[in-house]
Design a protein around this motif. Sequence first.
Motif, short mmCIF file in Angstrom:
data_model
loop_
_atom_site.label_atom_id
_atom_site.label_comp_id
_atom_site.label_asym_id
_atom_site.label_seq_id
_atom_site.Cartn_x
_atom_site.Cartn_y
_atom_site.Cartn_z
N PRO A 181 0.82 -1.21 0.00
CA PRO A 181 0.00 0.00 0.00
C PRO A 181 0.86 1.26 0.00
CG PRO A 181 0.14 -0.89 2.21
CD PRO A 181 0.81 -1.90 1.30
N LEU A 182 0.23 2.37 -0.32
CA LEU A 182 0.88 3.67 -0.22
C LEU A 182 1.02 4.02 1.25
CD1 LEU A 182 1.74 6.18 -2.01
CD2 LEU A 182 -0.54 7.07 -1.53
N LEU A 183 2.24 4.28 1.72
CA LEU A 183 2.50 4.60 3.12
C LEU A 183 2.72 6.10 3.27
CD1 LEU A 183 4.95 1.73 4.15
CD2 LEU A 183 2.46 1.78 4.31
N ILE A 184 1.87 6.73 4.07
CA ILE A 184 1.93 8.18 4.26
C ILE A 184 2.10 8.49 5.74
CG2 ILE A 184 0.60 10.33 4.14
CD1 ILE A 184 -0.69 9.31 1.61
N ARG A 185 3.04 9.36 6.04
CA ARG A 185 3.21 9.89 7.40
C ARG A 185 2.55 11.26 7.44
NH1 ARG A 185 7.39 10.31 11.34
NH2 ARG A 185 6.50 11.51 13.07
N GLU A 186 1.58 11.42 8.31
CA GLU A 186 0.86 12.68 8.43
C GLU A 186 1.34 13.41 9.68
OE1 GLU A 186 -3.53 13.11 7.35
OE2 GLU A 186 -3.56 13.26 9.53
N MET A 187 1.90 14.61 9.48
CA MET A 187 2.48 15.38 10.58
C MET A 187 1.50 16.45 11.05
SD MET A 187 5.69 14.15 10.60
CE MET A 187 6.78 15.39 11.27
N LYS A 231 12.39 7.84 6.65
CA LYS A 231 12.81 7.47 5.29
C LYS A 231 11.97 6.35 4.69
CE LYS A 231 17.64 8.80 6.08
NZ LYS A 231 19.04 8.31 6.15
N GLY A 232 11.28 5.59 5.53
CA GLY A 232 10.54 4.45 5.03
C GLY A 232 9.18 4.77 4.43
N TYR A 233 8.77 6.03 4.48
CA TYR A 233 7.45 6.40 3.96
C TYR A 233 7.52 6.81 2.50
CZ TYR A 233 5.88 6.40 8.80
OH TYR A 233 5.57 6.02 10.08
N ASP A 234 6.45 6.54 1.77
CA ASP A 234 6.37 7.01 0.38
C ASP A 234 6.26 8.53 0.34
OD1 ASP A 234 6.31 4.46 -1.04
OD2 ASP A 234 4.37 4.17 -0.07
N HIS A 235 5.43 9.07 1.25
CA HIS A 235 5.23 10.52 1.27
C HIS A 235 4.99 11.00 2.69
CE1 HIS A 235 5.10 11.16 -3.09
NE2 HIS A 235 4.52 9.98 -3.13
N ILE A 236 5.36 12.24 2.93
CA ILE A 236 5.12 12.91 4.20
C ILE A 236 4.18 14.07 3.91
CG2 ILE A 236 6.19 14.14 6.12
CD1 ILE A 236 8.88 12.76 4.86
N VAL A 237 3.09 14.14 4.66
CA VAL A 237 2.12 15.22 4.47
C VAL A 237 2.17 16.13 5.69
CG1 VAL A 237 -0.31 15.81 4.16
CG2 VAL A 237 0.64 13.81 3.00
N ILE A 238 2.42 17.41 5.44
CA ILE A 238 2.51 18.41 6.50
C ILE A 238 1.39 19.43 6.33
CG2 ILE A 238 4.98 18.06 6.83
CD1 ILE A 238 5.46 20.59 5.18
N LEU A 239 1.27 20.34 7.27
CA LEU A 239 0.09 21.21 7.31
C LEU A 239 0.25 22.57 6.64
CD1 LEU A 239 -1.05 20.52 10.99
CD2 LEU A 239 -2.15 19.72 8.90
N ARG A 247 12.90 18.41 -0.33
CA ARG A 247 12.36 17.05 -0.18
C ARG A 247 11.16 16.89 -1.11
NH1 ARG A 247 13.75 14.43 4.75
NH2 ARG A 247 12.31 12.79 4.10
N LYS A 248 11.31 16.11 -2.17
CA LYS A 248 10.26 15.99 -3.18
C LYS A 248 9.04 15.20 -2.70
CE LYS A 248 13.40 16.38 -7.11
NZ LYS A 248 13.93 15.73 -8.35
N ASN A 249 9.23 14.39 -1.68
CA ASN A 249 8.10 13.58 -1.22
C ASN A 249 7.34 14.22 -0.07
OD1 ASN A 249 10.09 13.19 0.75
ND2 ASN A 249 9.42 11.10 1.18
N VAL A 250 7.56 15.51 0.17
CA VAL A 250 6.84 16.24 1.22
C VAL A 250 5.75 17.09 0.58
CG1 VAL A 250 7.02 17.94 3.07
CG2 VAL A 250 8.85 16.25 2.75
#
Length: 383
Positions: free
Chosen positions: A115-121, A155-163, A175-178
């Motif tokens: 699955p797509l792994l997303i870290r939500e900050m 580093k293990g997440y596909d994308h990091i989503v910030i506010l 960071r292109k995945n942010v």
Amino acid sequence: MKIVYCIDSVCRVGGMEMVTIVKANALAKIAGNEVWIVVTDAKSPPIRPLDGVHLVDLDVNYYTDYYGLKGFYKKNRLHKERLEKLLNEIKPDVVVATGKHEKNFFSSLRLPSKPLLIREMHFEKHYRKKIKNITLRQKVSDWMATQYDYHWKIKGYDHIVILTEEDKERNWKGRKNVLVMPNPITSKCEEVSTCEKKTAITMGRLVPLKDFSSLIRIWGRVAEKHPDWRLEIWGKGELEAALHQQIKESGLEGKVCLMGYTAEPLKKMSQASMYLLSSQSEGLPLVLIEAMSVGLPLVSYMCPTGPRDIIEDGQNGYLVAVGDEKTFAERVCQLIEDEPLRKQMGQAGLEESEKYRIEDIAQRWMQLFRELLAKKSSRRNSR
């Protein structure tokens, strides 16, 4: 689309918990979606009803059982085993990690469905550095936590989503995945402030990061010119006794009031005439958006991060350098002395708050999920 949110709990009152429920409910209403919230601690009902969302309690109980360091690693291992088993049963398309604990092992989960792994900050990246009056031991511990979290595990997440865009520019440049996605307004209120009552309001946990002590000093300056106005501070927390003492020693009893907890924050806001924020650090201060949604002008410290994304200085409120209590008090007095300005700024904020409607934010999340899944599938197929 199968979407799973992982969070510690949705039973405790907090902005992150409320936002997760509101987003999950909205996404579950979209045709073709199936949504889960997976928690580790669920000893009481959710703080808001779930609507079409599956709630799964992994029964790890980080917060209800004393466990010490050895016990923590045991619980962490149990958490990983149970979460991995559940996700392999669900076979989700997207997994969003929001909680405090799963981030320690998330990238090492064995998930054949990929699955797509997303870290939500929900916090500004370096919020730990903004906390005042901590010991050297705490500073070292916070530095180690930051290195562990942001330079290794993330580093293990596909994308990091910030506010906020501000957080991205300050802390994630290059960071292109942010990606940036604001939180939605979590409540609605039919009442809009008239901006005529002689009351300013603020809300939040009574903890050092919110710096209500600074706001009490600011109100001491305001009260010298406008003793008929009062400040209401809504919230509970560890500094309640200290703030009570500060109010008493400053001679501000009756002018600054600690109001306690409220289950109707927007209603209380609609009965005031301006909203004040004195935090040292935020993620995206949802209270500012909620205050705008009931027509309040804002005065806020330019803390990292969020206020700059929300407030257009001089239009829907004022931004003040962190710690500049003199200027903050002057801005408050300016609003007190100019009722037409209060109402004008309040109306501007009301219009600005429309872009934070949950319906719009849910659609933005869906578009993001589709785009990221398509890119991940394309990369996988090209190998």
